[in-house]
Design a protein around this motif. Structure first.
Motif, mmCIF file in Angstrom:
data_model
loop_
_atom_site.group_PDB
_atom_site.id
_atom_site.type_symbol
_atom_site.label_atom_id
_atom_site.label_comp_id
_atom_site.label_asym_id
_atom_site.label_seq_id
_atom_site.Cartn_x
_atom_site.Cartn_y
_atom_site.Cartn_z
ATOM 1 N N TYR A 86 -2.346 2.145 -4.691
ATOM 2 C CA TYR A 86 -1.784 3.496 -4.643
ATOM 3 C C TYR A 86 -2.895 4.492 -4.338
ATOM 4 C CZ TYR A 86 1.222 7.454 -5.691
ATOM 5 O OH TYR A 86 1.977 8.594 -5.588
ATOM 6 N N LEU A 87 -2.727 5.254 -3.250
ATOM 7 C CA LEU A 87 -3.709 6.250 -2.842
ATOM 8 C C LEU A 87 -3.105 7.642 -2.972
ATOM 9 C CD1 LEU A 87 -3.684 3.745 -0.456
ATOM 10 C CD2 LEU A 87 -5.919 4.808 -0.095
ATOM 11 N N VAL B 36 0.852 -1.186 0.000
ATOM 12 C CA VAL B 36 0.000 0.000 0.000
ATOM 13 C C VAL B 36 0.889 1.238 0.000
ATOM 14 C CG1 VAL B 36 -1.890 1.236 1.106
ATOM 15 C CG2 VAL B 36 -1.724 -1.255 1.349
ATOM 16 N N VAL B 37 0.755 2.080 -1.027
ATOM 17 C CA VAL B 37 1.541 3.309 -1.140
ATOM 18 C C VAL B 37 0.603 4.505 -0.976
ATOM 19 C CG1 VAL B 37 3.026 4.703 -2.612
ATOM 20 C CG2 VAL B 37 3.213 2.207 -2.674
ATOM 21 N N PHE B 38 0.906 5.327 0.028
ATOM 22 C CA PHE B 38 0.122 6.528 0.289
ATOM 23 C C PHE B 38 0.873 7.773 -0.158
ATOM 24 C CE2 PHE B 38 -1.276 3.595 3.601
ATOM 25 C CZ PHE B 38 -2.632 3.854 3.766
ATOM 26 N N ASP B 39 0.176 8.692 -0.789
ATOM 27 C CA ASP B 39 0.593 10.087 -0.763
ATOM 28 C C ASP B 39 0.294 10.576 0.660
ATOM 29 O OD1 ASP B 39 1.244 12.749 -1.591
ATOM 30 O OD2 ASP B 39 -0.894 13.142 -1.829
ATOM 31 N N PHE B 40 0.823 11.717 1.048
ATOM 32 C CA PHE B 40 0.614 12.194 2.419
ATOM 33 C C PHE B 40 -0.396 13.340 2.483
ATOM 34 C CE2 PHE B 40 1.850 14.466 6.355
ATOM 35 C CZ PHE B 40 1.665 13.423 7.257
ATOM 36 N N ASP B 41 -0.013 14.512 1.959
ATOM 37 C CA ASP B 41 -0.891 15.689 2.027
ATOM 38 C C ASP B 41 -2.162 15.481 1.211
ATOM 39 O OD1 ASP B 41 0.793 17.255 3.658
ATOM 40 O OD2 ASP B 41 2.007 17.818 1.933
ATOM 41 N N ARG B 42 -3.290 15.796 1.817
ATOM 42 C CA ARG B 42 -4.629 15.673 1.220
ATOM 43 C C ARG B 42 -4.982 14.226 0.861
ATOM 44 N NH1 ARG B 42 -2.688 20.457 -1.363
ATOM 45 N NH2 ARG B 42 -3.645 22.323 -0.460
ATOM 46 N N HIS C 124 -2.474 -6.795 9.567
ATOM 47 C CA HIS C 124 -2.664 -7.886 8.623
ATOM 48 C C HIS C 124 -1.409 -8.155 7.786
ATOM 49 C CE1 HIS C 124 -6.757 -8.281 9.776
ATOM 50 N NE2 HIS C 124 -7.156 -7.156 9.244
ATOM 51 N N GLY C 125 -0.337 -7.423 8.056
ATOM 52 C CA GLY C 125 0.928 -7.708 7.401
ATOM 53 C C GLY C 125 1.159 -6.997 6.084
ATOM 54 N N CYS C 126 0.334 -6.031 5.734
ATOM 55 C CA CYS C 126 0.545 -5.282 4.499
ATOM 56 C C CYS C 126 1.829 -4.454 4.597
ATOM 57 C CB CYS C 126 -0.626 -4.347 4.223
ATOM 58 S SG CYS C 126 -2.205 -5.170 3.989
ATOM 59 N N ASP C 127 2.492 -4.296 3.474
ATOM 60 C CA ASP C 127 3.699 -3.479 3.383
ATOM 61 C C ASP C 127 3.259 -2.048 3.072
ATOM 62 O OD1 ASP C 127 6.111 -2.283 2.907
ATOM 63 O OD2 ASP C 127 6.681 -3.566 1.218
ATOM 64 N N LEU C 128 3.318 -1.151 4.076
ATOM 65 C CA LEU C 128 2.829 0.218 3.938
ATOM 66 C C LEU C 128 3.987 1.174 3.686
ATOM 67 C CD1 LEU C 128 0.285 0.333 6.920
ATOM 68 C CD2 LEU C 128 -0.065 -0.509 4.590
ATOM 69 N N ARG C 129 3.827 2.037 2.684
ATOM 70 C CA ARG C 129 4.864 3.003 2.330
ATOM 71 C C ARG C 129 4.235 4.365 2.046
ATOM 72 N NH1 ARG C 129 9.509 -0.117 -0.489
ATOM 73 N NH2 ARG C 129 8.995 -2.299 -0.090
ATOM 74 N N ILE C 130 5.057 5.397 2.111
ATOM 75 C CA ILE C 130 4.627 6.755 1.762
ATOM 76 C C ILE C 130 5.576 7.304 0.708
ATOM 77 C CG2 ILE C 130 4.453 9.144 2.588
ATOM 78 C CD1 ILE C 130 3.587 8.007 5.316
ATOM 79 N N ILE C 131 5.012 7.893 -0.346
ATOM 80 C CA ILE C 131 5.778 8.663 -1.317
ATOM 81 C C ILE C 131 5.135 10.041 -1.356
ATOM 82 C CG2 ILE C 131 6.652 8.854 -3.660
ATOM 83 C CD1 ILE C 131 6.181 5.900 -4.045
ATOM 84 N N SER C 132 5.852 11.058 -0.892
ATOM 85 C CA SER C 132 5.221 12.364 -0.691
ATOM 86 C C SER C 132 6.149 13.507 -1.078
ATOM 87 C CB SER C 132 4.826 12.515 0.789
ATOM 88 O OG SER C 132 4.449 13.844 1.079
ATOM 89 N N ASP C 133 5.536 14.588 -1.555
ATOM 90 C CA ASP C 133 6.264 15.813 -1.870
ATOM 91 C C ASP C 133 6.229 16.783 -0.684
ATOM 92 O OD1 ASP C 133 7.795 17.546 -3.286
ATOM 93 O OD2 ASP C 133 6.270 18.125 -4.741
ATOM 94 N N ALA C 134 5.929 16.277 0.515
ATOM 95 C CA ALA C 134 6.012 17.096 1.726
ATOM 96 C C ALA C 134 7.473 17.078 2.186
ATOM 97 C CB ALA C 134 5.063 16.558 2.794
ATOM 98 N N ASN C 135 7.745 16.757 3.438
ATOM 99 C CA ASN C 135 9.134 16.602 3.877
ATOM 100 C C ASN C 135 9.198 15.656 5.067
ATOM 101 O OD1 ASN C 135 9.571 18.215 6.561
ATOM 102 N ND2 ASN C 135 8.325 19.570 5.258
#
Length: 265
Positions: free
Chosen positions: A176-177, A7-13, A87-98
């Motif tokens: 991807y969110l 699961v890949v999250f953006d951060f802001d909004r 549940h063991g999902c691989d969670l990541r963030i890719i963000s243009d914040a900091n």
């Protein structure tokens, strides 16, 4: 079985409802200066300039932390992240914040340990005690060459690196969110077994539906934190059900993502 889910999250909004940069600018009284300088420099450089201003006013890193800790995070989003992690999902963030903003907010809500990786613009405190924010990509010395993304970060290249680094990626399913223009490039790299979850009526959603044929992944939209949490957990359940069927497991009816072994005669 949830190790098959990335699961890949953006951060802001996305993970947070608002924008962490705008939150700090507004809450710490920098709106006028920010607007005055907005057209004169790239966004990441502008945010670093705001940190210079705060330092000159006698504001400490701890003051910035306190400001970030006041930023709200939807309780259902918090619950969904914890559930996905359990549940063991691989969670990541890719963000243009900091890095500093993201880690401060996640740590405050007890979520930092849920993520295996956070890819964003680096931030560090210098010897003078001032927070510095620098671009992820150095557009002068090593431009990323993607015309879909801002100069400081191509999320598509980050996703490509994640895919290439995982030797078993073909067996994994990616969710991807996101919400913004910068999330469009990585979504073009998703496959037919993946999912893209754009925020309705935001730039990513508009780009996807301007030509839906360019997106191979299954699309599920959302509008608020409640919907994001529900959609995310529904997709995870769906993926795990598919995997359980493929490997001879079935989901226990009262457990969501839990599984029980099927006995065949």
């Amino acid at each position: 079985m949830a190790e098959v889910v990335v699961v890949v999250f953006d951060f802001d909004r996305t993970l947070i409802d608002g924008d962490s940069d705008n939150w700090v600018v507004t809450e710490m009284g920098l709106t006028h200066l920010f607007r005055e300088l907005r057209s004169t420099m790239p966004w990441t450089s502008l945010m670093n300039r705001m940190m210079v201003e705060l330092h000159s006013q006698g504001m400490s890193v701890e003051d910035i932390e306190d400001c970030l800790k006041r930023m709200p995070l939807h309780p259902r989003v918090i619950e969904s992240i914890r559930a996905a992690h359990r549940h063991g999902c691989d969670l990541r963030i890719i963000s243009d914040a900091n890095q500093f903003f993201i880690e401060t907010i996640l740590k405050h809500h007890g979520l930092l340990g849920c993520f295996s990786e956070i890819v964003t613009n680096p931030a560090f405190v210098n010897v003078e005690g001032r927070l510095n924010i620098v671009p992820f990509h150095d557009s002068a010395s090593s431009p990323h060459g993607c015309n879909l993304c801002p100069p400081n970060m191509c999320k598509g290249l980050v996703l490509k690196r994640i895919q290439a680094a995982d030797s078993e990626f073909k067996e994994r399913r990616l969710i991807y969110l996101g919400d913004g223009k910068g999330d469009y490039c990585p979504c073009l790299r998703l496959g037919m077994r993946d999912f893209v979850v754009p925020r309705k009526s935001f730039p990513l959603w508009n780009l996807i539906f301007s030509d839906q044929t360019l997106i191979k992944a299954v699309i599920h939209e959302w509008s608020n934190g409640e919907e994001l949490a529900g959609v995310l957990l529904d997709i995870i359940d769906r993926i795990l059900m598919d995997e359980n069927t493929r490997t001879g497991l079935i989901a226990s009816p009262d457990s969501g993502c839990k599984t029980t072994q099927v006995s065949y005669p």
